[in-house]
Scaffold this active site. Structure first.
Site, PDB file in Angstrom:
ATOM      1  N   ARG A 107       0.868  -1.189   0.000  1.00  0.00           N
ATOM      2  CA  ARG A 107       0.000   0.000   0.000  1.00  0.00           C
ATOM      3  C   ARG A 107       0.899   1.230   0.000  1.00  0.00           C
ATOM      4  O   ARG A 107       1.651   1.454   0.939  1.00  0.00           O
ATOM      5  CB  ARG A 107      -0.914   0.023   1.227  1.00  0.00           C
ATOM      6  CG  ARG A 107      -1.605   1.382   1.408  1.00  0.00           C
ATOM      7  CD  ARG A 107      -2.636   1.395   2.512  1.00  0.00           C
ATOM      8  NE  ARG A 107      -3.817   0.640   2.125  1.00  0.00           N
ATOM      9  CZ  ARG A 107      -5.004   0.755   2.719  1.00  0.00           C
ATOM     10  NH1 ARG A 107      -5.175   1.588   3.734  1.00  0.00           N
ATOM     11  NH2 ARG A 107      -6.036   0.031   2.302  1.00  0.00           N
ATOM     12  N   HIS A 134      -7.793   0.707  -6.284  1.00  0.00           N
ATOM     13  CA  HIS A 134      -7.938  -0.089  -5.049  1.00  0.00           C
ATOM     14  C   HIS A 134      -8.591  -1.427  -5.421  1.00  0.00           C
ATOM     15  O   HIS A 134      -9.737  -1.700  -5.052  1.00  0.00           O
ATOM     16  CB  HIS A 134      -8.769   0.680  -4.031  1.00  0.00           C
ATOM     17  CG  HIS A 134      -8.665   0.156  -2.627  1.00  0.00           C
ATOM     18  ND1 HIS A 134      -7.826  -0.887  -2.258  1.00  0.00           N
ATOM     19  CD2 HIS A 134      -9.302   0.541  -1.481  1.00  0.00           C
ATOM     20  CE1 HIS A 134      -7.956  -1.108  -0.965  1.00  0.00           C
ATOM     21  NE2 HIS A 134      -8.843  -0.268  -0.467  1.00  0.00           N
ATOM     22  N   GLN A 137     -10.361  -3.989  -3.036  1.00  0.00           N
ATOM     23  CA  GLN A 137     -11.640  -3.484  -2.539  1.00  0.00           C
ATOM     24  C   GLN A 137     -12.762  -3.776  -3.537  1.00  0.00           C
ATOM     25  O   GLN A 137     -13.831  -4.266  -3.168  1.00  0.00           O
ATOM     26  CB  GLN A 137     -11.528  -1.973  -2.278  1.00  0.00           C
ATOM     27  CG  GLN A 137     -12.815  -1.339  -1.807  1.00  0.00           C
ATOM     28  CD  GLN A 137     -13.191  -1.733  -0.394  1.00  0.00           C
ATOM     29  OE1 GLN A 137     -12.377  -1.636   0.510  1.00  0.00           O
ATOM     30  NE2 GLN A 137     -14.422  -2.202  -0.189  1.00  0.00           N
ATOM     31  N   ASP A 232     -17.529   7.231  -0.753  1.00  0.00           N
ATOM     32  CA  ASP A 232     -16.208   7.082  -0.135  1.00  0.00           C
ATOM     33  C   ASP A 232     -15.870   8.413   0.526  1.00  0.00           C
ATOM     34  O   ASP A 232     -16.540   9.429   0.271  1.00  0.00           O
ATOM     35  CB  ASP A 232     -15.180   6.715  -1.234  1.00  0.00           C
ATOM     36  CG  ASP A 232     -13.769   6.463  -0.686  1.00  0.00           C
ATOM     37  OD1 ASP A 232     -13.617   6.245   0.539  1.00  0.00           O
ATOM     38  OD2 ASP A 232     -12.812   6.485  -1.495  1.00  0.00           O
ATOM     39  N   CYS A 274     -16.569   1.791   1.213  1.00  0.00           N
ATOM     40  CA  CYS A 274     -15.395   0.944   1.435  1.00  0.00           C
ATOM     41  C   CYS A 274     -14.863   1.080   2.854  1.00  0.00           C
ATOM     42  O   CYS A 274     -14.146   0.203   3.327  1.00  0.00           O
ATOM     43  CB  CYS A 274     -14.310   1.260   0.414  1.00  0.00           C
ATOM     44  SG  CYS A 274     -13.897   3.008   0.330  1.00  0.00           S
ATOM     45  N   ARG A 319     -13.685  -8.421   2.113  1.00  0.00           N
ATOM     46  CA  ARG A 319     -12.274  -8.120   1.837  1.00  0.00           C
ATOM     47  C   ARG A 319     -11.420  -9.354   2.138  1.00  0.00           C
ATOM     48  O   ARG A 319     -10.476  -9.660   1.407  1.00  0.00           O
ATOM     49  CB  ARG A 319     -11.789  -6.942   2.699  1.00  0.00           C
ATOM     50  CG  ARG A 319     -12.457  -5.606   2.399  1.00  0.00           C
ATOM     51  CD  ARG A 319     -12.144  -5.097   1.022  1.00  0.00           C
ATOM     52  NE  ARG A 319     -10.721  -5.048   0.750  1.00  0.00           N
ATOM     53  CZ  ARG A 319      -9.883  -4.125   1.222  1.00  0.00           C
ATOM     54  NH1 ARG A 319     -10.331  -3.141   1.984  1.00  0.00           N
ATOM     55  NH2 ARG A 319      -8.596  -4.151   0.921  1.00  0.00           N
TER      56      ARG A 319
END
Ligand code: CP
Ligand code: NVA
Length: 334
Positions: A107, A134, A137, A232, A274, A319
């Site tokens: 990340r 992402h 996700q 988000d 998310c 996830r």
């Protein structure tokens, strides 16, 4: 059959729709196996590095638990834990970790960093979020939509409201296009997804998959009839705190609240995020913003976030299954 062994998972566009669909199916299978108590470890003896240049709850925990349940060892290197960034480059780190580990989660910020890591490590690299994409996700999100819609994804619609230029805006647009969905990005023009990076590729994919792509600044038009409303945070990891005031001005009309829910015209519309989310006073940053602006919610109201239509924790659970599928598919069996 799809063979994804030795592949990296950096962005959705690196995969064919069929390959991505295979990963979603594998995630569903692994989830069912885990629930039945019959999970079989496929990664015994493997070691994976989890390298985070930014903080995380879901992504880190999903990788750790998924690896554990599949028999792999993990090393977590959090922000500031290793030489990376301050005294060692991404390139050198990639070549070191690649000698020791079978796979690397990373990340970071700049998307070019995770691409460089993947190019030099010699082992699969999984993008745990970059400024542009992402993908772990969206894999979980597609699984979640499939479970809740109960029909093929090409018959499913969703509207993503808010920052269309961030990683989630780009990833959801492209992923929806790959699965042939009715995808709406609903955002002020200044925050529309990048044309070259995401809108162009999504439109190209749509021609082949039958997806319908809409990018609009009109909330009422954008959310009409959708199955899922998605939002988000308005300021992403790595962006300076100074942008909050400008973003709030731009994005307040795109807040997911009861009026937006009603505007869908769909009484069973579901809400997705998310996470993490700013919907109440129980965070330090949220409290500071609410005290300064007099607002009591940002991208989503507490009423919507905590309503029965909210499926945000199903997304969070997925996830785990999605990340497990990515590791199992790319590390395969020896
Ligand atoms: N959704 C998500 O990636 O959460 P974390 O930042 O907690 O990993
Ligand atoms: N756009 C958000 C997503 C967090 C999972 C961020 O980058 O901070």
């Amino acid at each position: 059959a799809f063979d994804l062994r030795n592949r990296s998972f950096i962005k959705e566009l690196d995969f064919t729709p069929g390959e991505l669909g295979h990963l979603v199916e594998l995630a569903a299978e692994l989830k069912a196996e885990r629930r039945a108590g019959t999970e079989r470890p496929r990664l015994t003896g493997r070691a994976v590095a989890l390298v985070f240049g930014k903080t995380s709850t879901r992504t880190r925990c999903a990788f750790e638990v998924a690896a554990y349940e599949q028999g792999a060892h993990t090393t977590y290197l959090g922000p500031g834990d290793s030489q990376l960034g301050h005294k060692e480059s991404v390139a050198d780190t990639a070549r070191v970790l690649g000698r020791m580990y079978d796979g690397i989660e990373y990340r970071g910020g700049d998307h070019a960093d995770v691409e460089e890591l993947a190019a030099l490590a010699g082992v699969p690299v999984w993008n745990g979020l970059s400024d542009s994409w992402h993908p772990t996700q969206t894999l979980a999100d597609v699984l979640t939509m499939k479970e809740h819609a109960g029909r093929p994804l090409r018959e499913v619609s969703f509207a993503y409201l808010g920052d269309g230029r961030n990683n989630m805006g780009h990833s959801l647009l492209v992923t929806g296009a790959m699965f042939g969905m009715d995808v709406r990005v609903v955002a002020p023009k200044a925050l529309w997804p990048d044309a070259g990076l995401a809108v162009g590729p999504a439109e190209e994919l749509a021609a082949a998959t039958g997806a319908r792509i809409t990018v609009t600044d009109d909330v009422i038009e954008g959310v009409k009839g959708v199955d899922f409303l998605y939002t988000d945070v308005w300021v992403s990891l790595g962006e300076p705190a100074e942008v909050w005031d400008e973003r709030i001005k731009l994005l307040l009309p795109y807040q997911v609240n009861d009026a937006v829910v009603r505007a869908t015209g769909n009484p069973s519309v579901r809400f997705m995020h998310c996470l993490p989310a700013f919907h109440d006073r129980r965070t330090r940053i949220g409290r500071e913003i609410f005290d300064r602006t007099g607002l009591d919610a940002l991208e989503v109201t507490g009423a919507v976030f905590d309503s029965p239509r909210s499926i945000v924790f199903d997304q969070a659970e997925n996830r785990l299954h999605a990340v497990k599928a990515v590791m199992v598919a790319t590390l395969g069996s020896r």
